[in-house]
Design an enzyme around this catalytic site. Structure first.
Site, PDB file in Angstrom:
ATOM      1  N   ASP A 278       0.835  -1.272  -0.158  1.00 35.99           N
ATOM      2  CA  ASP A 278       0.011   0.017  -0.025  1.00 35.99           C
ATOM      3  C   ASP A 278       1.001   1.409   0.121  1.00 35.99           C
ATOM      4  OD1 ASP A 278      -2.155   1.524  -0.205  1.00 35.99           O
ATOM      5  OD2 ASP A 278      -3.197   0.912   1.681  1.00 35.99           O
TER       6      ASP A 278
ATOM      7  N   ASP B 154      -3.871   6.982  -3.732  1.00 30.66           N
ATOM      8  CA  ASP B 154      -5.050   7.745  -3.564  1.00 30.66           C
ATOM      9  C   ASP B 154      -5.722   8.253  -2.599  1.00 30.66           C
ATOM     10  OD1 ASP B 154      -5.019   4.674  -2.713  1.00 30.66           O
ATOM     11  OD2 ASP B 154      -7.050   4.845  -1.992  1.00 30.66           O
TER      12      ASP B 154
HETATM   13  N1  GUN Z   1      -6.616   0.869   3.236  1.00 27.26           N
HETATM   14  C1  GUN Z   1      -7.918   0.797   3.803  1.00 27.26           C
HETATM   15  N2  GUN Z   1      -8.502   1.533   2.914  1.00 27.26           N
HETATM   16  C2  GUN Z   1      -7.683   2.037   1.823  1.00 27.26           C
HETATM   17  C3  GUN Z   1      -7.897   3.071   0.788  1.00 27.26           C
HETATM   18  O1  GUN Z   1      -9.065   3.533   0.572  1.00 27.26           O
HETATM   19  N3  GUN Z   1      -7.111   3.229  -0.051  1.00 27.26           N
HETATM   20  C4  GUN Z   1      -5.694   2.666   0.172  1.00 27.26           C
HETATM   21  N4  GUN Z   1      -4.693   2.986  -0.455  1.00 27.26           N
HETATM   22  N5  GUN Z   1      -5.468   1.850   1.315  1.00 27.26           N
HETATM   23  C5  GUN Z   1      -6.271   1.744   2.099  1.00 27.26           C
END
Ligand code: GUN
Ligand code: ZN
Length: 665
Positions: free
Chosen positions: A84, A119
Site C-alpha cells: 500500500d 489515492d
Molecule cells: N486501506 C484501507 N482503505 C484504503 C484506501 O481507501 N486506500 C488505500 N490505498 N489503502 C487503504
C-alpha cells in the site's frame, strides 16, 4: 493475470498469477508490519501478504535495507507481496511526505509484486463536492501511476483504487474511469469506516456500484476488510481479495474473531474453535499468560478462523451454495441482515452473473432467499412466457409434483374462471386447454412441464402449512405473497398472470391430468433457449427414450438421429449435432457466441474456445448455458458449455470461455 475457475452469484473462485507464484482467490492478505511482525503468517495459511511501502520509505533504516536486499527478504516472505502507498496514513493523519510518483518508484525499486498509487480515501457521508474533489485527485494519480509504470516497463503490477465515498454515482464514475486505464487489479477503498460503524448496508451500495463498472477480468480487493463474518457477503458481491490487520489488532485487544462475531477473552468460557491454539489452551490459561505470548496465540487463532472461512467460501462457490452460506453468516448481526436484505435490491444485476445450473440444490433459509438470483431469473422467465391462459394452481407442499398430482391433488387445486362465460358463472376447464402450475415457496408459480428443471425441482423449503392448500382465493395468494414471497409476486407479476381469475375450487372430478412429453420438452426448450426453441428443435418423427430405472426422459431423436439429451441432474437439454443445427436456425445472435475467423478450425476440431477470440455474444448467456459457436459470418462451427456469462466473455483476454462439446468439420 486473473482467471475464473468457478462462479456463484458474483463470487468467483479464481487464479491470480504473480511472479512470486499463483494464488487461489478469494483470499486474505494478512497485513505485515515491516518492523513489528512477530508471527510467520505463512505457517497459518497465508499465500500472499500486504505491507506498507510508505512505512518502509519513512524509516531510513528499513528503506535502505529494502532497497538493498529487496522487499521479500526484508519481511521474510517468498510468496507474492502487495504494498500500500500511504493513502491510509493520509486519511488518518491528513498528510504524508511522499508524492505519488515517489511512492510508485519506491515500490518498484524494492521489488513489490503489486503496488498502489497514492489515492485519497474519502470518508463516508462527506459533502458531494468534497468527494468529487478528492476523486479528481485520485483519478489523476491513478493515471499518472499507470503512465509511469507502463512507460518505464516496470515489472510490478498496479492497483487502481475505487473511491467516491458513499455516493453511488461517484463510485460508478470512478470505476468506469479506472477501467479505461486498464490497471492490473482494482481495490475498493475507503470502506473501513463503514465496517467500523457496522454500516453494512452502505457497504453493499459502495461495493455493488463499484463492481458494476469494473472489468470482470481483473481481481477486486476490498481494502481493510478482515473480519471473517463479512467475507461470504463480500465475495457474493464480487470481491476476490481481502486484507487486514484485524487478526493482530483484535489479538492485541484480547479479542477472538469468529464467523459469528467477536468475543472478548474476558467473556470466554469455552475456546471458540478447534484450531491448535483452541485445542491446547483454556480461556483461563490465556488469561494467566503474559501479554506478548497471549497476543501471538490469539492472532494465530484469528488467522486460522479467517483462512478456514475462505476455504469454506471457495468450496461453496464450487458447489453452488454460496448464498446459503451468505444467508447464514448474515444472521450473525442485525446490521448484516439489513445488508443482506438490501442486497436483494441488486438481484437483477446479480442474476446476470449467476450460473444457470449448479451442483447443489437451492435451500430456502428465510424470506431473504426469495431475492436470490435463481428466483429473480425464474420470475423474469414467467413474465417472458406470458402465460395468460387458464390456470390451475397446485400447492407444492409435496414433491415431486408429478407424483403428488397422480395421488391426491384433486382436493386441492383451484380453477380459473372463463371470462367469456360471464363473471358469475365459473366453468370447469377442459384438460387440454389448461396450464397446470405449481405454487411453490421460493419460486412462486411453476408451469408443470418445468417441474423437473433446475432449480425448480432441486430446491427445498419448509413444508407449506396444510391450511394453505385448501384455502385458495386471490386474497390468499396476496397474503401468501406477502408472508412468504412479498418480493416474489409483485403486482406486475400478478397482473401478468391474471391471478385475479384464480378462485378456489374443490369439486374437480372432471379434470384429469395427462403428461404430454413433447409439450414438456418444448416448454423446457423455450425456458432454456428462449421462445420458439421448442418448435425449432422438436420436429420430424420424434422418438423419446426414457430411463428404465427412473422413467425420466433421457434421449430425444428425430427418427434415429439424436437431437438432444436430457441431463438427469437438472433436466436441462444438452445439444447434439442435430439439435445445435436446429437451434442455430433461430434468428440473430440467440444462444450464439461469435469467434474470430482465425480460430475457426480449432472450434471445428472441437477444441475449447478462449475468451480472447470472442467477438460477440448473446447477452442472455449465463455460465453453464449450452451455447452455439459461430464464425463472423454467423455459420455454425461448434457447440459447447459456457464457462462465463456474456459480459465476462467479452471482457476476458485470458482463459477458457467455452468448453466445446463437438465441432462441425
Ligand atoms: N486501506 C484501507 N482503505 C484504503 C484506501 O481507501 N486506500 C488505500 N490505498 N489503502 C487503504
Ligand atoms: Zn481457535
Amino acid at each position: 493475470m486473473f482467471e475464473i475457475k468457478a462462479k456463484d452469484m458474483r463470487g468467483r473462485v479464481g487464479l491470480l498469477k504473480t511472479k512470486h507464484g499463483d494464488i487461489k482467490t478469494p483470499n486474505l492478505m494478512p497485513v505485515i508490519h515491516p518492523r513489528k511482525q512477530t508471527i510467520n503468517v505463512k505457517d497459518y495459511g497465508a499465500d500472499i501478504v500486504i505491507t506498507n511501502a510508505y512505512l518502509i520509505y519513512k524509516d531510513e533504516d528499513l528503506s535502505k535495507k529494502a532497497l538493498d536486499i529487496g522487499l521479500h527478504e526484508l519481511i521474510n516472505f517468498d510468496g507474492p507481496i502487495m504494498t500500500d502507498s500511504g493513502s491510509f496514513q493520509l486519511s488518518v493523519y491528513g498528510d504524508v511526505d511522499i508524492t505519488n510518483k515517489e511512492v510508485i518508484e519506491f515500490q518498484e525499486a524494492i521489488g513489490t509484486d503489486i503496488g498502489t498509487s497514492l489515492d485519497i480515501p474519502t470518508a463516508p457521508y462527506v459533502d458531494y463536492e468534497k468527494a468529487e474533489e478528492d476523486l479528481k485527485i485520485t483519478l489523476e494519480r491513478a493515471k499518472e501511476a499507470i503512465g509511469f509504470v507502463r512507460d518505464n516497463n516496470y515489472e510490478m503490477k498496479l492497483n487502481s483504487v475505487v473511491q467516491g465515498s458513499t455516493f453511488p454515482d461517484l463510485r460508478e464514475y470512478c470505476a468506469t474511469e479506472l477501467t479505461k486505464l486498464d490497471a492490473d487489479l482494482y481495490p475498493i477503498g475507503a470502506v473501513v469506516p463503514l465496517m467500523e460503524m457496522y454500516h453494512y448496508r452502505d457497504l453493499v451500495d459502495a461495493v455493488m456500484h463499484s463492481v458494476k463498472c469494473l472489468p470482470d477480468s481483473k481481481a477486486r480487493h476490498l481494502m481493510g476488510a478482515g473480519h471473517p463474518m463479512i467475507f461470504a457477503l463480500c465475495v457474493a458481491m464480487g470481491c476476490d481479495l481481502f486484507d487486514s490487520a484485524a487478526y493482530i489488532l483484535y489479538a492485541e485487544g484480547d479479542r477472538f474473531l469468529t464467523t459469528r462475531g467477536t468475543i472478548k477473552l474476558e467473556n470466554l468460557t469455552e475456546m471458540p474453535c478447534s484450531c491448535e491454539v483452541c485445542c491446547k489452551y483454556t480461556p483461563d490459561d490465556l488469561r494467566a499468560m503474559e501479554k506478548e505470548k497471549r497476543v501471538k496465540l490469539i492472532a494465530e487463532h484469528n488467522l486460522h478462523v479467517s483462512f478456514a472461512e475462505l476455504r469454506l467460501i471457495r468450496q461453496a462457490i464450487s458447489e453452488g451454495s454460496l448464498m446459503e452460506l451468505v444467508e447464514e453468516r448474515c444472521r450473525a448481526h442485525p446490521m448484516l441482515l439489513d445488508a443482506l436484505r438490501h442486497l436483494g435490491e441488486y438481484s437483477d444485476d446479480l442474476e446476470k452473473f449467476d450460473p444457470r445450473s449448479k451442483k447443489s440444490a437451492f435451500f430456502y433459509t428465510g424470506p431473504e432467499s426469495l431475492r436470490r438470483a435463481e428466483v429473480t431469473r425464474h420470475l423474469n422467465k414467467l413474465n417472458e412466457m406470458d402465460k395468460k391462459k387458464n390456470l390451475i394452481v397446485l400447492p407444492a407442499y409435496r414433491k415431486p409434483y408429478s407424483k403428488y398430482l397422480s395421488n391426491s391433488f384433486k382436493e386441492f387445486f383451484v380453477y380459473a374462471k372463463d371470462e367469456s362465460k360471464g363473471e358469475d358463472e365459473p366453468c370447469i376447464i377442459e384438460n387440454h386447454e389448461t396450464d397446470f402450475m405449481v405454487l411453490d415457496i421460493p419460486f412462486c408459480l411453476i408451469p408443470l412441464e418445468l417441474d423437473e428443471l433446475y432449480p425448480l425441482s432441486q430446491s427445498d423449503a419448509p413444508k407449506i402449512h396444510d391450511k394453505i392448500a385448501v384455502d385458495f382465493t386471490r386474497d390468499f395468494l396476496v397474503d401468501f405473497a406477502e408472508n412468504y414471497g412479498n418480493v416474489l409476486i409483485d403486482p406486475k407479476v400478478l397482473d401478468e398472470l391474471e391471478l385475479d381469475y384464480i378462485e378456489p375450487y374443490s369439486n374437480s372430478e372432471d379434470i384429469k391430468f395427462e403428461k404430454d412429453d413433447i409439450k414438456k420438452l418444448k416448454a423446457i426448450a423455450d425456458y432454456q433457449f428462449g421462445e420458439g426453441a421448442g418448435e425449432a428443435l422438436f420436429t420430424g418423427e420424434i422418438k423419446i427414450e426414457k430411463s428404465k430405472k427412473t422413467g425420466k426422459i433421457r434421449h430425444i431423436y428425430d427418427k434415429n438421429q439424436n437431437i438432444v439429451n436430457m441431463r438427469a441432474s437438472d433436466s436441462f437439454l444438452i445439444l447434439s449435432k442435430l439439435g445445435a443445427k436446429r437451434l442455430a436456425s433461430l434468428d440473430g445472435m440467440r444462444n450464439k457466441v461469435m469467434i474470430d475467423n482465425s480460430v475457426e478450425s480449432f472450434a471445428r476440431d472441437g477444441k475449447s474456445v478462449f475468451a480472447k477470440f470472442i467477438k460477440d455474444c448473446d447477452e442472455n448467456i449465463r455460465s453453464n448455458d449450452e451455447v452455439l459457436i459461430v464464425n463472423e459470418e454467423c455459420e455454425l462451427l461448434a457447440f459447447g458449455k459456457a464457462l462465463l456469462n456474456h459480459k465476462e466473455m467479452l471482457d476476458f483476454k485470458t482463459g477458457q470461455a467455452i468448453k466445446t462439446r463437438k465441432g462441425f468439420k
